[in-house]
Design an enzyme around this catalytic site. Sequence first.
Site, PDB file in Angstrom:
ATOM      1  N   CYS A  53       3.379  28.066  89.442  1.00  0.00           N
ATOM      2  CA  CYS A  53       2.528  26.921  89.773  1.00  0.00           C
ATOM      3  C   CYS A  53       1.799  26.393  88.545  1.00  0.00           C
ATOM      4  CB  CYS A  53       1.535  27.347  90.857  1.00  0.00           C
ATOM      5  SG  CYS A  53       0.311  26.106  91.232  1.00  0.00           S
ATOM      6  N   CYS A  58       3.521  23.236  90.162  1.00  0.00           N
ATOM      7  CA  CYS A  58       2.551  22.273  90.700  1.00  0.00           C
ATOM      8  C   CYS A  58       1.730  21.553  89.632  1.00  0.00           C
ATOM      9  CB  CYS A  58       1.533  22.970  91.615  1.00  0.00           C
ATOM     10  SG  CYS A  58       2.109  24.466  92.414  1.00  0.00           S
ATOM     11  N   LYS A  61       3.645  19.371  86.989  1.00  0.00           N
ATOM     12  CA  LYS A  61       4.278  18.318  87.803  1.00  0.00           C
ATOM     13  C   LYS A  61       3.267  17.257  88.216  1.00  0.00           C
ATOM     14  CE  LYS A  61       3.991  18.389  92.079  1.00  0.00           C
ATOM     15  NZ  LYS A  61       4.852  19.095  92.985  1.00  0.00           N
ATOM     16  N   TYR A 196      12.633  18.526  96.929  1.00  0.00           N
ATOM     17  CA  TYR A 196      11.444  17.820  96.463  1.00  0.00           C
ATOM     18  C   TYR A 196      11.288  17.899  94.951  1.00  0.00           C
ATOM     19  CZ  TYR A 196       8.252  21.873  95.934  1.00  0.00           C
ATOM     20  OH  TYR A 196       7.627  23.010  95.530  1.00  0.00           O
ATOM     21  N   GLU A 200      10.877  14.574  92.679  1.00  0.00           N
ATOM     22  CA  GLU A 200       9.645  14.401  91.897  1.00  0.00           C
ATOM     23  C   GLU A 200       9.960  14.198  90.419  1.00  0.00           C
ATOM     24  OE1 GLU A 200       6.486  16.954  94.637  1.00  0.00           O
ATOM     25  OE2 GLU A 200       7.366  17.922  92.893  1.00  0.00           O
ATOM     26  N   HIS A 463     -13.008   2.396 106.738  1.00  0.00           N
ATOM     27  CA  HIS A 463     -12.396   1.156 106.279  1.00  0.00           C
ATOM     28  C   HIS A 463     -12.943   0.767 104.926  1.00  0.00           C
ATOM     29  CE1 HIS A 463     -10.074  -2.404 106.924  1.00  0.00           C
ATOM     30  NE2 HIS A 463     -11.094  -3.183 106.624  1.00  0.00           N
ATOM     31  N   GLU A 468      -7.022   5.651 107.467  1.00  0.00           N
ATOM     32  CA  GLU A 468      -7.451   5.115 108.767  1.00  0.00           C
ATOM     33  C   GLU A 468      -6.278   4.595 109.581  1.00  0.00           C
ATOM     34  OE1 GLU A 468      -9.676   1.415 109.014  1.00  0.00           O
ATOM     35  OE2 GLU A 468      -8.943   0.774 107.052  1.00  0.00           O
TER      36      GLU A 468
HETATM   37  P1  FAD Z   1       5.161  32.835  91.069  1.00  0.00           P
HETATM   38  O1  FAD Z   1       4.031  31.929  90.937  1.00  0.00           O
HETATM   39  O2  FAD Z   1       6.500  32.335  90.677  1.00  0.00           O
HETATM   40  O3  FAD Z   1       4.797  34.113  90.193  1.00  0.00           O
HETATM   41  C1  FAD Z   1       5.662  35.176  89.987  1.00  0.00           C
HETATM   42  C2  FAD Z   1       5.407  35.780  88.622  1.00  0.00           C
HETATM   43  O4  FAD Z   1       6.043  37.054  88.549  1.00  0.00           O
HETATM   44  C3  FAD Z   1       5.994  34.963  87.489  1.00  0.00           C
HETATM   45  O5  FAD Z   1       5.062  34.865  86.438  1.00  0.00           O
HETATM   46  C4  FAD Z   1       7.196  35.765  87.058  1.00  0.00           C
HETATM   47  O6  FAD Z   1       7.555  35.558  85.719  1.00  0.00           O
HETATM   48  C5  FAD Z   1       6.713  37.177  87.307  1.00  0.00           C
HETATM   49  N1  FAD Z   1       7.771  38.170  87.474  1.00  0.00           N
HETATM   50  C6  FAD Z   1       8.960  38.014  88.069  1.00  0.00           C
HETATM   51  N2  FAD Z   1       9.632  39.196  88.098  1.00  0.00           N
HETATM   52  C7  FAD Z   1       8.828  40.113  87.518  1.00  0.00           C
HETATM   53  C8  FAD Z   1       8.951  41.515  87.261  1.00  0.00           C
HETATM   54  N3  FAD Z   1      10.029  42.194  87.639  1.00  0.00           N
HETATM   55  N4  FAD Z   1       7.946  42.138  86.628  1.00  0.00           N
HETATM   56  C9  FAD Z   1       6.839  41.450  86.248  1.00  0.00           C
HETATM   57  N5  FAD Z   1       6.665  40.144  86.474  1.00  0.00           N
HETATM   58  C10 FAD Z   1       7.643  39.471  87.103  1.00  0.00           C
HETATM   59  N6  FAD Z   1       3.773  24.470  95.338  1.00  0.00           N
HETATM   60  C11 FAD Z   1       2.775  23.756  95.871  1.00  0.00           C
HETATM   61  O7  FAD Z   1       2.051  24.276  96.715  1.00  0.00           O
HETATM   62  N7  FAD Z   1       2.539  22.474  95.492  1.00  0.00           N
HETATM   63  C12 FAD Z   1       3.289  21.856  94.557  1.00  0.00           C
HETATM   64  O8  FAD Z   1       3.045  20.692  94.235  1.00  0.00           O
HETATM   65  C13 FAD Z   1       4.345  22.586  93.964  1.00  0.00           C
HETATM   66  N8  FAD Z   1       5.103  22.023  93.005  1.00  0.00           N
HETATM   67  C14 FAD Z   1       6.078  22.752  92.411  1.00  0.00           C
HETATM   68  C15 FAD Z   1       6.821  22.153  91.406  1.00  0.00           C
HETATM   69  C16 FAD Z   1       7.814  22.838  90.764  1.00  0.00           C
HETATM   70  C17 FAD Z   1       8.603  22.176  89.665  1.00  0.00           C
HETATM   71  C18 FAD Z   1       8.080  24.192  91.147  1.00  0.00           C
HETATM   72  C19 FAD Z   1       9.149  24.979  90.448  1.00  0.00           C
HETATM   73  C20 FAD Z   1       7.339  24.794  92.144  1.00  0.00           C
HETATM   74  C21 FAD Z   1       6.335  24.079  92.792  1.00  0.00           C
HETATM   75  N9  FAD Z   1       5.576  24.639  93.818  1.00  0.00           N
HETATM   76  C22 FAD Z   1       4.567  23.912  94.387  1.00  0.00           C
HETATM   77  C23 FAD Z   1       5.859  25.990  94.330  1.00  0.00           C
HETATM   78  C24 FAD Z   1       4.894  27.033  93.758  1.00  0.00           C
HETATM   79  O9  FAD Z   1       4.916  26.984  92.350  1.00  0.00           O
HETATM   80  C25 FAD Z   1       5.299  28.408  94.259  1.00  0.00           C
HETATM   81  O10 FAD Z   1       5.362  28.402  95.657  1.00  0.00           O
HETATM   82  C26 FAD Z   1       4.323  29.510  93.842  1.00  0.00           C
HETATM   83  O11 FAD Z   1       4.162  29.539  92.455  1.00  0.00           O
HETATM   84  C27 FAD Z   1       4.818  30.855  94.352  1.00  0.00           C
HETATM   85  O12 FAD Z   1       3.965  31.880  93.961  1.00  0.00           O
HETATM   86  P2  FAD Z   1       4.454  33.365  93.846  1.00  0.00           P
HETATM   87  O13 FAD Z   1       3.223  34.185  93.672  1.00  0.00           O
HETATM   88  O14 FAD Z   1       5.375  33.703  94.937  1.00  0.00           O
HETATM   89  O15 FAD Z   1       5.346  33.419  92.523  1.00  0.00           O
HETATM   90  P1  NA7 Z   2      15.724  22.831  97.568  1.00  0.00           P
HETATM   91  O1  NA7 Z   2      14.665  22.222  98.372  1.00  0.00           O
HETATM   92  O2  NA7 Z   2      16.384  24.069  98.022  1.00  0.00           O
HETATM   93  O3  NA7 Z   2      16.796  21.687  97.288  1.00  0.00           O
HETATM   94  C1  NA7 Z   2      17.934  21.901  96.541  1.00  0.00           C
HETATM   95  C2  NA7 Z   2      18.728  20.622  96.440  1.00  0.00           C
HETATM   96  O4  NA7 Z   2      19.853  20.846  95.603  1.00  0.00           O
HETATM   97  C3  NA7 Z   2      19.256  20.154  97.768  1.00  0.00           C
HETATM   98  O5  NA7 Z   2      19.266  18.751  97.737  1.00  0.00           O
HETATM   99  C4  NA7 Z   2      20.656  20.743  97.782  1.00  0.00           C
HETATM  100  O6  NA7 Z   2      21.550  20.008  98.553  1.00  0.00           O
HETATM  101  C5  NA7 Z   2      21.046  20.632  96.340  1.00  0.00           C
HETATM  102  N1  NA7 Z   2      22.037  21.610  95.910  1.00  0.00           N
HETATM  103  C6  NA7 Z   2      22.065  22.935  96.191  1.00  0.00           C
HETATM  104  N2  NA7 Z   2      23.100  23.524  95.587  1.00  0.00           N
HETATM  105  C7  NA7 Z   2      23.749  22.552  94.922  1.00  0.00           C
HETATM  106  C8  NA7 Z   2      24.906  22.547  94.096  1.00  0.00           C
HETATM  107  N3  NA7 Z   2      25.575  23.661  93.846  1.00  0.00           N
HETATM  108  N4  NA7 Z   2      25.297  21.369  93.562  1.00  0.00           N
HETATM  109  C9  NA7 Z   2      24.617  20.231  93.823  1.00  0.00           C
HETATM  110  N5  NA7 Z   2      23.504  20.180  94.580  1.00  0.00           N
HETATM  111  C10 NA7 Z   2      23.081  21.328  95.123  1.00  0.00           C
HETATM  112  O7  NA7 Z   2      15.249  23.155  96.109  1.00  0.00           O
HETATM  113  P2  NA7 Z   2      14.117  22.623  95.136  1.00  0.00           P
HETATM  114  O8  NA7 Z   2      14.545  23.082  93.793  1.00  0.00           O
HETATM  115  O9  NA7 Z   2      13.796  21.198  95.302  1.00  0.00           O
HETATM  116  O10 NA7 Z   2      12.857  23.426  95.659  1.00  0.00           O
HETATM  117  C11 NA7 Z   2      12.851  24.816  95.571  1.00  0.00           C
HETATM  118  C12 NA7 Z   2      12.115  25.398  96.706  1.00  0.00           C
HETATM  119  O11 NA7 Z   2      10.737  25.142  96.585  1.00  0.00           O
HETATM  120  C13 NA7 Z   2      12.558  24.879  98.063  1.00  0.00           C
HETATM  121  O12 NA7 Z   2      13.254  25.881  98.749  1.00  0.00           O
HETATM  122  C14 NA7 Z   2      11.286  24.479  98.763  1.00  0.00           C
HETATM  123  O13 NA7 Z   2      11.099  25.097 100.012  1.00  0.00           O
HETATM  124  C15 NA7 Z   2      10.189  24.872  97.831  1.00  0.00           C
HETATM  125  P3  NA7 Z   2      21.910  20.396 100.093  1.00  0.00           P
HETATM  126  O14 NA7 Z   2      20.852  19.745 100.934  1.00  0.00           O
HETATM  127  O15 NA7 Z   2      21.907  21.893 100.193  1.00  0.00           O
HETATM  128  O16 NA7 Z   2      23.265  19.817 100.278  1.00  0.00           O
END
Ligand code: FAD
Ligand code: NA7
Length: 487
Positions: A53, A58, A61, A196, A200, A463, A468
Site C-alpha cells: 500500500c 494505494c 497510485k 482496477y 487506474e 447542496h 446529495e
Molecule cells: P502487503 O502490504 O503486500 O505486505 C506484505 C509485506 O510482506 C511486503 O512488504 C512483502 O515484501 C513482505 N513479505 C512477503 N513475503 C515475505 C517473507 N517471506 N518474509 C518477510 N517478508 C515478506 N488497497 C486499497 O485499500 N486502496 C487502494 O487504493 C489500493 N490501491 C492499490 C494499488 C495498487 C497498484 C496495488 C498493487 C494495490 C492496491 N491496494 C489498494 C491493495 C493494498 O495495497 C493491499 O490490499 C494491501 O497492501 C495488503 O496488505 P497485506 O498486509 O496483505 O500485504
Molecule cells: P484483477 O482484478 O485480478 O484483474 C486482472 C485483469 O487481468 C483482469 O482484467 C483479467 O482478465 C486480466 N488477465 C488475467 N490474466 C491475464 C492474462 N494472462 N492475459 C491477459 N489478461 C489477463 O487484478 P488487478 O491487478 O487489477 O488487482 C489485483 C487484486 O487487487 C485484485 O484481485 C483485486 O481484488 C485487488 P479476466 O477478467 O480474468 O479475463
Amino acid sequence: ADQKFMYDLLVIGGGSGGLAAAKEAVNLGAKVAVLDFVTPSPRGTTWGLGGTCVNVGCIPKKLMHQAALLGEAIHESAAYGWQVPDPKTIKNDWQALTTAVQNHIKSVNWVTRVELRTKKIEYFNALGYFKDQHTICGKMKNGEEKLFTAKNILIAVGGRPRYPDIPGALEYGISSDDIFSLEKAPGKTLVIGAGYIGLECAGFLNSLGYDATVMVRSIVLRGFDQQMANTIAQEMERRGVHFIYQAKPSKIEKQTDGRLLVNWVDKERQTHQDIFDTVLFAIGRKPLTEELKPEIIGLQLIPETAKIDVIDEQTNVPNVYAVGDVLHKKPELTPVAIHAGRLLARRLFGNSTEQMDYINVATTVFSPLEYGCVGLSEEAAIAIHGEEKIEIYHAYYKPTEFFIPQKDVSNCYIKVVAFRNGDQRVLGMHFIGPNAGEVIQGFAAAIKCNLTFPKLKDTVGIHPTVAEEFTRISVTKRSGLDPKPQS
Ligand code: FAD
Ligand code: NA7
C-alpha cells in the site's frame, strides 16, 4: 512472554495487515517481532518497510491520480477566470513527479521504522519461512540466517504482480511495482489487464499526457457492477485511452531502437502488432505463500491460487494465522487487512471475541472519473435474490462544478440496489463522479446500520454536492423512465 518461545507473536510481512496486528499486540502487552523483506521485481525495483500500500500501491497510485486531477484542473481553471498560460504548453515533468512521490514514500518508511522502535516491536529485514510450526527462519540480505521462535505466527505476506508466460514478458514488461519509480517517462504505454489496477494506471498515464492503451482479455473490472464498469471504460475512452478488447498478448520483442514490439491475438485468432515504449502487466496478483515453505508445517493452500482459507483468520495449523491479501475470497484492500489484523491481535492478547466482518466493504476505483461502491452489484443482487425482489434506482446527474468549464457529464451516473418490498433495505450503492471515495464512505456506514430506501429518501441532502444525488434518486429501472436529469 511464554518462556518456551522468543516471542508471543511473530509477524511475517511488514505491510498493512502485519504492522496493524503487531502494533495492537504490543499495545496489549505481547512481545512481538516483524520480519519484512522485499524481493526485487523482475526489473530490479525494491522498496522499504511498510508493504504494498505504502510503497507500490494505494499511496503512490493516489498521488499520481491527484497529479492527473490537477492537470485537469489547470485546463478548467481558465474558464473560471484564472489567467493560465496556454494549456497546450503545460506539461508534466515525470522525473519531478516520481521524485516527489518517492520522497513521500521514503518519509513514510522512516516514520514506520521509528514507530516500531518506539513501540518496541523488533523489526528484521529478513525473508521468513517455516522451520516448524513455532519456528521461522529469517534470511537476511547478506545471506545470513537467524531462527525465531514464537507462540503465535501471523502470515501477512501479501502478493506481487503476476506475469504471463509469453516470450519477452519478464525481460521487457513492468508492473505496478515499477511504474511509480520509473526513471524515464513511460511514453506510449500498453497496459495489459483490465482490473482496477490496470484501469487506474492507464487513466493517470493518459491524463499525464502519455498515449495509453488497455488490453482487455474478456471484460473490464470483473467482479464489479458491469454497467458501472462499462461506464468507467467509456469515460476513459472519451478522454483518449485506447481499448483493445478480446485480446491476449503473445510476444514482446525489443527492437533495435529500444522500443517494444508487442504481438497479440484477437478472438478470431488473428495476430496483430504495435510498438510501445512501455508494457505494464496488471493481470492480477499472486500471494507470496509458497515461498513460506508451507508444506513443512502442513499449512494448506488453495491449489489454484495458493491463497489461504481461514476460519476467523486461523489457518489449519492452530497457532498460525493469516490476514490481508493472502486470504482466499476476501477483498484485497488495505483497510481490510488492517482491521482484520487489529481484531485478531485483540482476540489473541486482549480477551476480545470481536470478529472481522468482510461483508459490505466499500471501495473506489480511482479512474479519471472515479467509481465508488459498497455492497452488491446489480447482477449479484439479482443472482442472489431474484429479479422480482430487487429494485434498481438510477440517475444521471450534473455536478455543479462541471457547468462553467462545460465538462462532459454523460458518464456521471449513480445507482442504488435495494429490496423491492418489506423494509426496502439498501443492498448496494454505486457512484461515478468526482470524489467517489469520499461520497461512498459515509453511505457504507449507513449500510452497516441497515439503511433502507425510505430512510435514504428521508435524508436531507447537502447542496450543492454530488453526494446529495443519492438523496434525490427516484427513477427505477423497472419503470423505464428516463434517468437523465430533467432540468
Ligand atoms: P502487503 O502490504 O503486500 O505486505 C506484505 C509485506 O510482506 C511486503 O512488504 C512483502 O515484501 C513482505 N513479505 C512477503 N513475503 C515475505 C517473507 N517471506 N518474509 C518477510 N517478508 C515478506 N488497497 C486499497 O485499500 N486502496 C487502494 O487504493 C489500493 N490501491 C492499490 C494499488 C495498487 C497498484 C496495488 C498493487 C494495490 C492496491 N491496494 C489498494 C491493495 C493494498 O495495497 C493491499 O490490499 C494491501 O497492501 C495488503 O496488505 P497485506 O498486509 O496483505 O500485504
Ligand atoms: P484483477 O482484478 O485480478 O484483474 C486482472 C485483469 O487481468 C483482469 O482484467 C483479467 O482478465 C486480466 N488477465 C488475467 N490474466 C491475464 C492474462 N494472462 N492475459 C491477459 N489478461 C489477463 O487484478 P488487478 O491487478 O487489477 O488487482 C489485483 C487484486 O487487487 C485484485 O484481485 C483485486 O481484488 C485487488 P479476466 O477478467 O480474468 O479475463
